[in-house]
Design a protein around this motif. Structure first.
Motif, PDB file in Angstrom:
ATOM      1  N   THR A  64      -2.008  -4.839   0.161  1.00 16.34           N
ATOM      2  CA  THR A  64      -3.310  -4.781   0.841  1.00 16.34           C
ATOM      3  C   THR A  64      -3.122  -4.349   2.292  1.00 16.34           C
ATOM      4  O   THR A  64      -3.838  -3.475   2.784  1.00 16.34           O
ATOM      5  N   ILE A  65      -2.157  -4.951   2.952  1.00 15.50           N
ATOM      6  CA  ILE A  65      -1.938  -4.634   4.366  1.00 15.50           C
ATOM      7  C   ILE A  65      -1.510  -3.180   4.516  1.00 15.50           C
ATOM      8  O   ILE A  65      -2.015  -2.451   5.370  1.00 15.50           O
ATOM      9  N   THR A  67      -2.025  -0.651   2.623  1.00 15.71           N
ATOM     10  CA  THR A  67      -2.972   0.391   2.227  1.00 15.71           C
ATOM     11  C   THR A  67      -4.256   0.346   3.044  1.00 15.71           C
ATOM     12  O   THR A  67      -5.064   1.263   2.958  1.00 15.71           O
ATOM     13  N   GLU A  68      -4.455  -0.702   3.821  1.00 15.10           N
ATOM     14  CA  GLU A  68      -5.676  -0.797   4.624  1.00 15.10           C
ATOM     15  C   GLU A  68      -5.384  -0.267   6.029  1.00 15.10           C
ATOM     16  O   GLU A  68      -4.646  -0.904   6.790  1.00 15.10           O
ATOM     17  N   PRO A  69      -5.946   0.905   6.360  1.00 14.36           N
ATOM     18  CA  PRO A  69      -5.601   1.535   7.653  1.00 14.36           C
ATOM     19  C   PRO A  69      -5.853   0.620   8.846  1.00 14.36           C
ATOM     20  O   PRO A  69      -5.041   0.570   9.762  1.00 14.36           O
ATOM     21  N   LEU A  70      -6.953  -0.149   8.822  1.00 11.92           N
ATOM     22  CA  LEU A  70      -7.280  -0.996   9.970  1.00 11.92           C
ATOM     23  C   LEU A  70      -6.133  -1.960  10.279  1.00 11.92           C
ATOM     24  O   LEU A  70      -5.740  -2.138  11.432  1.00 11.92           O
ATOM     25  N   TYR A  71      -5.565  -2.557   9.231  1.00  9.27           N
ATOM     26  CA  TYR A  71      -4.481  -3.512   9.434  1.00  9.27           C
ATOM     27  C   TYR A  71      -3.260  -2.825  10.020  1.00  9.27           C
ATOM     28  O   TYR A  71      -2.635  -3.324  10.951  1.00  9.27           O
TER      29      TYR A  71
END
Lengths: 295, 283
Positions: A64-65, A67-71
């Motif tokens: 999740t981390i 693949t999530e650009p914001l993180y």
């Protein structure tokens, strides 16, 4: 003869008892508050919620981390800004530390050194609050600029990356100045004089003599400042704007606001890995050890 | 560049000016915090509305001073309780650690020493969540196994104390170990020769010698605990210590009340720090 051997064994037994008694608090402290909690944190980060009170072991939180650009952006941003803050702190602190260690003597010197220390006995919250009063729209600097005619209306200087940087550098200054003064202090004046006698100029002496001598201080100061910046929550939260996210804020929001402890644990573990990695690289590059720089 | 080598006076003046500027930078935020504690206005900002002591002693709305603001006074009490507990625990464990590393050679000593330093390089917030996670695991298993509700392991005073203790101990250990290192072991041997047993020798010779470092470590631990934010933030329960209480207020908007509290904090910690330095000098 026999009697003496008995005394020696008794001494040995006493020594062993002493060792066990002194070892117990250390082991309890390290295992219950440091080692096991971090293992538990890691295990939690590997847990995925698949139903109500049903969990599976997986790397889902980490994917999740990743693949999530914001993180990822926040993660990289926090790291880069912390490195920048460390470099800035070093640049600002070095001349001052050199001044305290080499340019002044006696009483003036202890007074200057003490003046460096005192602000840091005050809570970080108070220091940050001070910068808010100075920098905000209705703040002191904005008021001064208007009074001097340099600005037509109120100037907002808070809530951006520059204000975060000012706060970070200010907050960690002490941890750079103290080790620098200590190492520079141990450099004999005669060595610098010898450098001049041999035809060295100011910059070349700085490069060839002063900086190499100060490496242990630079390393330990930089490590501590970097750690403090990376793990800072207060400064980015109070001085930063809405878009200036910090990694610790994401940990906080997962734990306290969203109650997603699994993801929060993964964040926490990533922060720990990043900081350990950078500390390790710096120590390796400069040939120092943790015992020497911290102990 | 050192004083014994002649230097271009211009460079020297510029250097001095830079250092002066640096100290201005250090002093500025604290000065404004202190000054605005006396501003007779609802906000700690310009314009200056006149001098008042209301933010310390005021007792009527809208100006309620520190000494009449119960939540703040309670928070100070909480902080002091936590600080005393953390310092006592840290100095106790710090002393045993110092003796252990100073007196004993054993297998795994180097590894344990590195582990002992580790809390210094763990971000405070990570330390906080790991202790939070572990204590919840314990509390949950106690509940699942025997329906025992271990309140102490839920966020609150006990966890805050343990969380701060977990890293303050390292500092206490380093402070005490530094002085123990300088101790002349022959003094202890003399006591042994004169018929004292080991414990008596340590109690009457070594511990009095260590006392200044132990007091110093106590004060440093207390101040670190008092001003800690990151670790505390993750472990705090319903009764907040001062830093958390002030943070919550600051998020809502600030009044000069916070300046007044800050000024008292500054005075308190400077007095403690100066006392400690004076004490260290004397001994």
């Amino acid at each position: 003869m026999l009697c003496r051997a008995g005394a020696v064994t008794r001494m040995r037994a006493g020594q062993k008892l002493g060792l066990i008694l002194l070892l117990t608090p250390l082991l309890l402290w390290l295992s219950l508050l440091i080692i096991i909690p971090h293992i538990d944190l890691f295990l939690l980060s590997l847990r995925e919620r698949v139903g109500v009170r049903q969990y599976e072991t997986s790397l889902a939180n980490y994917t999740t981390i990743l693949t999530e650009p914001l993180y990822m952006v926040t993660f990289a941003r926090t790291a880069i800004m912390s490195i920048l803050a460390t470099a800035l702190t070093l640049l600002i602190a070095f001349p001052v530390s050199y001044y305290i260690a080499k340019m002044v003597r006696g009483r003036a010197r202890s007074v200057l050194f003490l003046m460096c220390l005192i602000p840091f006995w005050v809570s970080e919250l108070v220091r940050t609050f001070g910068w808010m009063i100075l920098l905000r729209e209705s703040g002191v600097i904005s008021g001064l600029l208007q009074w001097a005619g340099l600005a037509a209306g109120p100037v907002e200087m808070l809530y951006n990356d520059a204000s975060i940087m000012v706060g970070l550098v200010y907050t960690s200054m002490l941890f750079m100045v103290v080790p620098l003064v200590t190492t520079l202090d141990s450099l004999d004046d005669a060595v610098i004089e010898a450098g001049y006698d041999l035809g060295g100029s100011g910059p070349s002496i700085l490069r060839e003599i002063v900086i190499p001598h100060a490496v242990p201080g630079i390393v330990s100061g930089s490590i501590v400042v970097f750690m403090l910046s990376l793990g800072n929550y207060l400064t980015p939260t109070m001085l930063g704007g809405k878009d200036s996210l910090w990694f610790t804020q994401m940990i906080y929001s997962q734990f306290i606001v969203r109650f997603n402890w699994e993801l929060g644990a993964a964040f926490g573990f990533m922060l720990l890995v990043l900081s350990s990695l950078i500390v390790w690289v710096v120590l390796r590059m400069t040939g120092q050890t943790l015992e020497k720089t911290m102990g | 560049m050192i004083p014994t080598i002649p230097q271009n006076p211009l460079i020297r003046v510029a250097y001095g000016a830079y250092v002066a500027l640096f100290f201005l930078y250090l002093a500025l935020p604290l000065t404004v915090v202190a000054v605005f504690a006396f501003n007779d206005s609802q906000f700690p900002s310009l314009p200056w509305e006149g001098f008042t002591l209301g933010w310390f002693f005021g007792s009527e709305r809208p100006v309620i001073g520190v000494f009449h603001e119960d939540p703040i006074l309670r928070a100070i009490g909480t902080s002091v309780t936590i600080g005393l507990a953390v310092s006592t625990l840290s100095v106790a464990v710090g002393t045993t650690n110092a003796f252990l590393f100073n007196r004993y050679q054993f297998r795994g000593r180097g590894l344990l020493y590195v582990l002992m330093l580790l809390p210094l390089v763990i971000p405070g917030i990570v330390l906080g969540i790991s202790i939070l996670v572990f204590s919840s695991t314990l509390a949950n298993s106690a509940w699942d196994a025997a329906e025992i509700d271990l309140q102490a392991l839920r966020p609150g005073l006990v966890l805050v104390i343990l969380g701060q203790f977990s890293f303050v101990t390292t500092i206490a250990t380093l402070v005490i170990a530094a002085r123990l290192q300088k101790f002349d072991r022959t003094l202890e041997e003399a006591a042994l020769n004169l018929g004292a047993n080991h414990l008596t020798a340590v109690r009457t010779i070594t511990l009095p010698y260590l006392a200044p470092a132990m007091i110093g470590a106590f004060v440093v631990s207390f101040l670190m605990s008092f001003e800690n934010f990151n670790t505390t933030l993750m472990l705090v329960g319903s009764d907040s210590p001062l830093t958390i209480a002030m943070f919550d207020r600051l998020k809502l908007g600030s009044t000069p009340l916070l300046n007044a509290v800050s000024l008292l904090l500054m005075l308190g910690s400077s007095v403690l720090a100066l006392l400690m330095i004076a004490f260290q000098r004397r001994s």
